[in-house]
Enzyme design. Structure first.
Site, short mmCIF file in Angstrom:
data_model
loop_
_atom_site.label_atom_id
_atom_site.label_comp_id
_atom_site.label_asym_id
_atom_site.label_seq_id
_atom_site.Cartn_x
_atom_site.Cartn_y
_atom_site.Cartn_z
N LYS A 237 42.99 39.03 48.42
CA LYS A 237 42.81 39.08 46.84
C LYS A 237 43.89 38.05 46.34
O LYS A 237 45.06 38.31 46.60
CB LYS A 237 42.84 40.46 46.17
N ARG A 292 43.48 55.31 48.82
CA ARG A 292 44.83 54.87 48.84
C ARG A 292 45.04 54.34 47.38
O ARG A 292 44.25 54.13 46.62
CB ARG A 292 45.51 53.95 49.81
#
Ligand code: MV4
Length: 449
Positions: A237, A292
């Site tokens: 990303k 997470r």
């Protein structure tokens, strides 16, 4: 509440967790490798334990070293951050078996969601939309050919133990199916020790939308809306935003409800993210769940006002969520730019000493970073050195604020990808939110830089 938490990570996320602990009145233990002796997380924590050499396998990935550090400092809980051991269910089991609190979901939830075949089975039972494909694992080329009759081409072969783009093969014709299947199985065996693969119809032009969820230990589970993560390159990303500029309010309701259904199906506790692929016609499908906290969590924090790391810690300590779903509202728009010590268009890492570091400031500009003037960016770890996050009333104002913040950021001594962000933010396709997961790679090809 814990009186001492060990942060089993480094860099900006370790600093982020240490800050949240300090604001909760919790003492902190940092673990660091020899390369991170002068790192910010090492300095900010109340205590710091050297756990090994620079190479991650003998430091940040060393369960015995981390557990020894927790023992000598008498930490009550461990926060794994993201990356490293954050989704390692064996580590979570050992933490819990040692009498400490794991600040994360149950090892069972991690295991189910870590196995993409088991995850899809569970999602199917929870009526979460799935990409059409094989019914579970595919064990032979013959079976793969059978599945291809229903999915058609292109299809994608994925490793059950893969994720985040690892262990995937796109197949565009029957002729290349056998080879791709065998290569995928072999690579899965080599990379993950598990050759199990499955098949899905390949979606050609999807966007990547992910839903943030938070669950407590009392059965409460809420979503905190979605993030747009389509601006990526090689599954890395580059820029993320919340809310997504690509979905209708109706799709938002549906995709967030699907995220809650997915998390509920594994009795999820703590912070988690459900990743979806969104077609141009707004149909969406479960891709995978990340058990997470994620790099891009600050954009969700900005639009909802919820401190996700604080709530990870509170929930792990047994507290009930303080918010009902109705009380969680989103306001404005947020964007995060990942600042990497790398060449802006070649993406080659650029470690070295930061001769001068000056962070942007002003209203609704946040910088999450672990660097400072004089800091040596080590070559051993990933190249992200800062995250700039901006918030504003609407997307256009948010883009302008980010452009202003990027222009203020001064980093001298290492090459950064600021120029990539500058051009991206000014790009008409980006400004019109006319993009999908291929946008950045196609645009970079055009630039042929
Ligand atoms: C897909 C897909 C298209 N169709 N599955 C990439 C990483 C992992 N999350 C799964 N990924 C994809 N799975 C089907 N059936 C396209 C991708 C994909 C991708 C997804 C999200 C963001 C960036 C991506 C880059 C390449 C491929």
């Amino acid at each position: 509440m814990f009186h001492k938490v060990l942060v089993a990570n480094r860099g900006e996320i370790a600093v982020r967790v240490i800050r949240a602990c300090k604001e909760l009145g919790i003492a902190t233990v940092a673990v660091y490798s020899e390369a991170d002796r002068d790192a910010m997380h090492t300095r900010l924590a109340d205590e710091a334990i050297c756990i090994g050499p620079a190479v991650s396998t003998h430091s940040y990935l060393s369960i015995p070293a981390i557990m020894a550090a927790a023992e000598v400092t008498d930490a009550q809980a461990i926060h794994p951050g993201y990356g490293f051991l954050a989704e390692n269910s064996e580590f979570a089991e050992i933490v819990i078996a040692s009498g400490l609190t794991w600040i994360g979901p149950s090892p069972e939830s991690m295991r189910v969601m870590g196995d993409k075949v088991k995850a899809k089975k569970r999602m199917e039972q929870a009526n979460v939309p799935l990409v059409p494909g094989s019914d579970g694992a595919v064990h032979s080329v013959e079976e793969a050919k059978e599945v291809a009759k229903s999915t058609g081409f292109p299809l994608i072969i994925k490793a059950a133990s893969g994720g985040g783009g690892r262990g995937m093969k796109i197949v565009r014709s029957e002729a290349s199916l056998a080879t791709a299947f065998n290569v995928c199985q072999t690579e899965a065996k080599t990379m993950f020790g598990d050759e199990t693969v499955f098949i899905e119809k390949f979606l050609e032009e999807p966007r990547h939308i992910e839903v943030q969820v938070m669950g407590d230990k009392h059965g409460n589970l809420v979503h905190l809306f979605e993030r747009e993560c389509s601006i990526q390159r090689n599954n890395q990303k580059v820029l993320e935003e919340a809310p997504s500029p690509s979905i209708s309010e109706e799709t938002r309701q549906e995709i967030c409800a699907a995220g809650v259904a997915a998390a509920s199906a594994v009795n999820y506790e703590g912070a988690g993210t459900i990743e979806f692929l969104l077609n141009p016609d707004q149909s969406f499908y479960f891709m995978e769940m990340n058990t997470r906290i994620q790099v891009e969590h600050p954009v969700t924090e900005f639009i909802t006002g919820v401190d996700l790391i604080e709530w990870q810690i509170r929930v792990a300590a047994g507290e009930k969520l303080a918010y009902t779903q109705e009380q969680i509202k989103m306001k404005g728009h947020a964007i995060e730019c990942r600042i990497n010590a790398e060449h802006p268009f070649k993406f080659t890492p650029s470690p070295g000493t930061i001769e001068l570091y000056h962070a942007p400031g002003g209203r609704s500009v946040r910088v999450d970073s672990a660097v400072y003037t004089g800091y040596k960016v080590p070559p051993h770890y990933d190249s992200m050195i800062a995250k700039i996050i901006t918030h504003a009333r609407d997307r256009n104002k948010c883009i302008r604020r980010m452009q202003r913040a990027i222009d203020e950021l001064a980093i001298i001594g290492v090459t950064t990808n600021c120029e990539l962000h500058r051009r991206l933010l000014a790009n008409p396709g980006f400004q019109k939110a006319d993009f999908n997961i291929h946008f950045l790679e196609r645009w970079l090809k055009q630039l042929s830089l």
